[in-house]
Design a protein around this motif. Structure first.
Motif, PDB file in Angstrom:
ATOM      1  N   ALA A   1       0.829  -1.211   0.000  1.00 52.60           N
ATOM      2  CA  ALA A   1       0.000   0.000   0.000  1.00 52.60           C
ATOM      3  C   ALA A   1       0.861   1.258   0.000  1.00 52.60           C
ATOM      4  CB  ALA A   1      -0.928  -0.017   1.212  1.00 52.60           C
ATOM      5  N   LYS A   2       1.950   1.237   0.751  1.00 49.00           N
ATOM      6  CA  LYS A   2       2.857   2.387   0.787  1.00 49.00           C
ATOM      7  C   LYS A   2       3.511   2.597  -0.582  1.00 49.00           C
ATOM      8  CE  LYS A   2       5.167   2.944   4.537  1.00 49.00           C
ATOM      9  NZ  LYS A   2       6.175   2.791   5.624  1.00 49.00           N
ATOM     10  N   LEU A   3       3.864   1.482  -1.243  1.00 52.93           N
ATOM     11  CA  LEU A   3       4.436   1.573  -2.588  1.00 52.93           C
ATOM     12  C   LEU A   3       3.435   2.188  -3.554  1.00 52.93           C
ATOM     13  CD1 LEU A   3       6.663   0.845  -4.701  1.00 52.93           C
ATOM     14  CD2 LEU A   3       5.554  -1.405  -4.901  1.00 52.93           C
ATOM     15  N   GLU A   4       2.169   1.767  -3.451  1.00 52.69           N
ATOM     16  CA  GLU A   4       1.133   2.304  -4.327  1.00 52.69           C
ATOM     17  C   GLU A   4       0.947   3.808  -4.102  1.00 52.69           C
ATOM     18  OE1 GLU A   4      -1.866  -1.481  -5.031  1.00 52.69           O
ATOM     19  OE2 GLU A   4      -1.964  -0.410  -3.110  1.00 52.69           O
TER      20      GLU A   4
ATOM     21  N   LYS B   1      -2.702   2.323  -8.412  1.00 55.57           N
ATOM     22  CA  LYS B   1      -3.143   1.064  -7.814  1.00 55.57           C
ATOM     23  C   LYS B   1      -2.483  -0.085  -8.569  1.00 55.57           C
ATOM     24  CE  LYS B   1      -6.151  -0.613  -4.754  1.00 55.57           C
ATOM     25  NZ  LYS B   1      -6.118  -0.201  -3.327  1.00 55.57           N
ATOM     26  N   LEU B   2      -1.773  -0.934  -7.853  1.00 52.26           N
ATOM     27  CA  LEU B   2      -1.073  -2.056  -8.478  1.00 52.26           C
ATOM     28  C   LEU B   2      -1.831  -3.363  -8.335  1.00 52.26           C
ATOM     29  CD1 LEU B   2       2.554  -1.270  -7.233  1.00 52.26           C
ATOM     30  CD2 LEU B   2       1.502  -0.612  -9.409  1.00 52.26           C
ATOM     31  N   ILE B   3      -2.469  -3.555  -7.176  1.00 53.23           N
ATOM     32  CA  ILE B   3      -3.149  -4.813  -6.873  1.00 53.23           C
ATOM     33  C   ILE B   3      -4.600  -4.535  -6.516  1.00 53.23           C
ATOM     34  CG2 ILE B   3      -3.264  -6.770  -5.277  1.00 53.23           C
ATOM     35  CD1 ILE B   3      -0.272  -6.696  -5.018  1.00 53.23           C
ATOM     36  N   GLN B   4      -5.512  -5.273  -7.164  1.00 57.49           N
ATOM     37  CA  GLN B   4      -6.925  -5.223  -6.811  1.00 57.49           C
ATOM     38  C   GLN B   4      -7.173  -6.251  -5.710  1.00 57.49           C
ATOM     39  OE1 GLN B   4      -9.027  -3.094  -7.646  1.00 57.49           O
ATOM     40  NE2 GLN B   4      -8.740  -2.358  -9.745  1.00 57.49           N
ATOM     41  N   ARG B   5      -7.639  -5.808  -4.566  1.00 54.63           N
ATOM     42  CA  ARG B   5      -7.856  -6.691  -3.427  1.00 54.63           C
ATOM     43  C   ARG B   5      -9.323  -7.038  -3.313  1.00 54.63           C
ATOM     44  NH1 ARG B   5      -4.116  -2.920  -2.767  1.00 54.63           N
ATOM     45  NH2 ARG B   5      -2.241  -3.238  -1.494  1.00 54.63           N
TER      46      ARG B   5
ATOM     47  N   LEU C   1      -6.436 -11.904  -5.211  1.00 52.41           N
ATOM     48  CA  LEU C   1      -5.720 -10.695  -5.591  1.00 52.41           C
ATOM     49  C   LEU C   1      -5.545 -10.695  -7.103  1.00 52.41           C
ATOM     50  CD1 LEU C   1      -2.865 -10.624  -2.910  1.00 52.41           C
ATOM     51  CD2 LEU C   1      -5.031  -9.407  -2.858  1.00 52.41           C
ATOM     52  N   GLY C   2      -5.685  -9.549  -7.693  1.00 52.14           N
ATOM     53  CA  GLY C   2      -5.474  -9.421  -9.133  1.00 52.14           C
ATOM     54  C   GLY C   2      -4.684  -8.172  -9.441  1.00 52.14           C
ATOM     55  N   LEU C   3      -3.874  -8.228 -10.488  1.00 50.75           N
ATOM     56  CA  LEU C   3      -3.077  -7.076 -10.882  1.00 50.75           C
ATOM     57  C   LEU C   3      -3.884  -6.135 -11.764  1.00 50.75           C
ATOM     58  CD1 LEU C   3       0.414  -8.606 -11.759  1.00 50.75           C
ATOM     59  CD2 LEU C   3      -0.195  -7.252  -9.767  1.00 50.75           C
ATOM     60  N   THR C   4      -3.729  -4.843 -11.525  1.00 47.54           N
ATOM     61  CA  THR C   4      -4.264  -3.857 -12.451  1.00 47.54           C
ATOM     62  C   THR C   4      -3.346  -3.788 -13.668  1.00 47.54           C
ATOM     63  OG1 THR C   4      -2.989  -2.048 -11.480  1.00 47.54           O
ATOM     64  CG2 THR C   4      -5.146  -2.521 -10.490  1.00 47.54           C
TER      65      THR C   4
END
Length: 297
Positions: free
Chosen positions: A42-45, A51-55, A60-63
């Motif tokens: 989350a800090k990286l995002e 948004k990198l990961i859809q939770r 989990l899925g990648l955007t």
């Protein structure tokens, strides 16, 4: 100001989460807690503003941004792992090992040996891509590829690990319907299930140098499809014996021209590491060479 250590922690958490498939699995790889891994991502995002990961509660899925970012940073992180492997002399393997193999070997043999290798190397995660397509090892980020037949990839390091017998097989019902070939010349009037590459059927070679281009009405570039079509009675198939041995033993398939010698199929492992093969890849190559060597006994 964000320090390099904070940036690295976020990168590691993100890549390990994608590789492992969940925050919980990634935490075991990193040696942290799932919540700490999630917070690092989350800090990286927030730092990237994307948004990198859809939770969700299930997965989990990648955007699209996550996919693009992963494709850029994962090879860098793996290169750091490889650098550590190279200077280590303990023989301890760890990390993700990505392997691509043809259908005949990948699905029938390598997948069945996976647990043996993972038991020997408990800190390795194995990812196996089973496809008859020749993957680009560098662009697609594979550690090693298993290849059958003549090698065409210039610039790759190759090791021959086996020479496996090839057989012609067909279903009993097909042979009863179309007749049993008594010579190589007889094969020209039979339907083959043809393996095609670049739009052309691959010729069939015999040990005496004779070569024929088979005729047939079903073409495919998938070894598994060839075997299934042979079992259904669609024609004669040209396959490695290990891929159809169970079917020969049970009578689902029969040898065609069993007394006519055929050349063996060379099996190589190729990689792009040169002499600096990471420990995890080197141990897998040695493992596969041992397993393949037992097939001829």
């Amino acid at each position: 100001m964000t320090t390099i250590l904070e940036k690295t922690a976020g990168l590691v958490a993100f890549v390990r989460t994608v590789d492992a498939g969940s925050f919980q699995a990634a935490s075991r790889l990193i040696g942290s807690s799932p919540s700490a891994v999630s917070k690092s991502v989350a800090k990286l995002e927030r730092r990237l503003g994307a948004k990198l990961i859809q939770r969700s509660t299930r997965r989990l899925g990648l955007t699209s941004e996550g996919i693009a970012y992963y494709e850029r940073v994962a090879p860098l992180l793996r290169a750091l792992d490889d650098a550590q492997d190279i200077v280590q002399s303990t023989g301890t393997a760890r990390g993700l090992l990505r392997v691509t193999a043809p259908v005949e070997l990948g699905r029938g043999l390598i997948a069945s040996w996976a647990q043996l290798f993972l038991a020997e190397q408990p800190e390795v995660k194995l990812e196996l891509s089973v496809t008859d397509r020749h993957a680009d090892l560098i662009r697609e980020n594979y550690d090693v590829a298993v290849r059958m037949g003549a090698l065409a990839d210039a610039g790759l390091t190759a090791r021959r690990i086996a020479s496996l017998p090839i057989v012609l097989v067909a279903a009993p019902a097909f042979l009863q319907r179309r007749g049993f070939p008594a010579s190589i010349a007889d094969l020209r009037r039979h339907d083959f299930i043809r393996y095609v590459s670049a739009g052309r059927p691959q010729p069939i070679a015999f040990a005496d140098g004779t070569e024929i281009v088979p005729d047939g009405r079903f073409d495919t570039d998938d070894g598994g499809a060839i075997k299934n079509a042979a079992l259904s009675g669609a024609g004669i198939a040209h396959l490695m014996q290990v891929a159809v041995q169970d079917d020969l033993d049970t009578g689902r398939l029969m040898r065609v021209l069993p007394d006519v010698p055929m050349p063996t199929m060379p099996v190589h492992i190729v990689h792009a590491f040169g002499r600096q093969l990471p420990v995890r890849a080197r141990l897998f190559v040695e493992f596969l060479a041992r397993q393949m060597g037992r097939l001829g006994r």
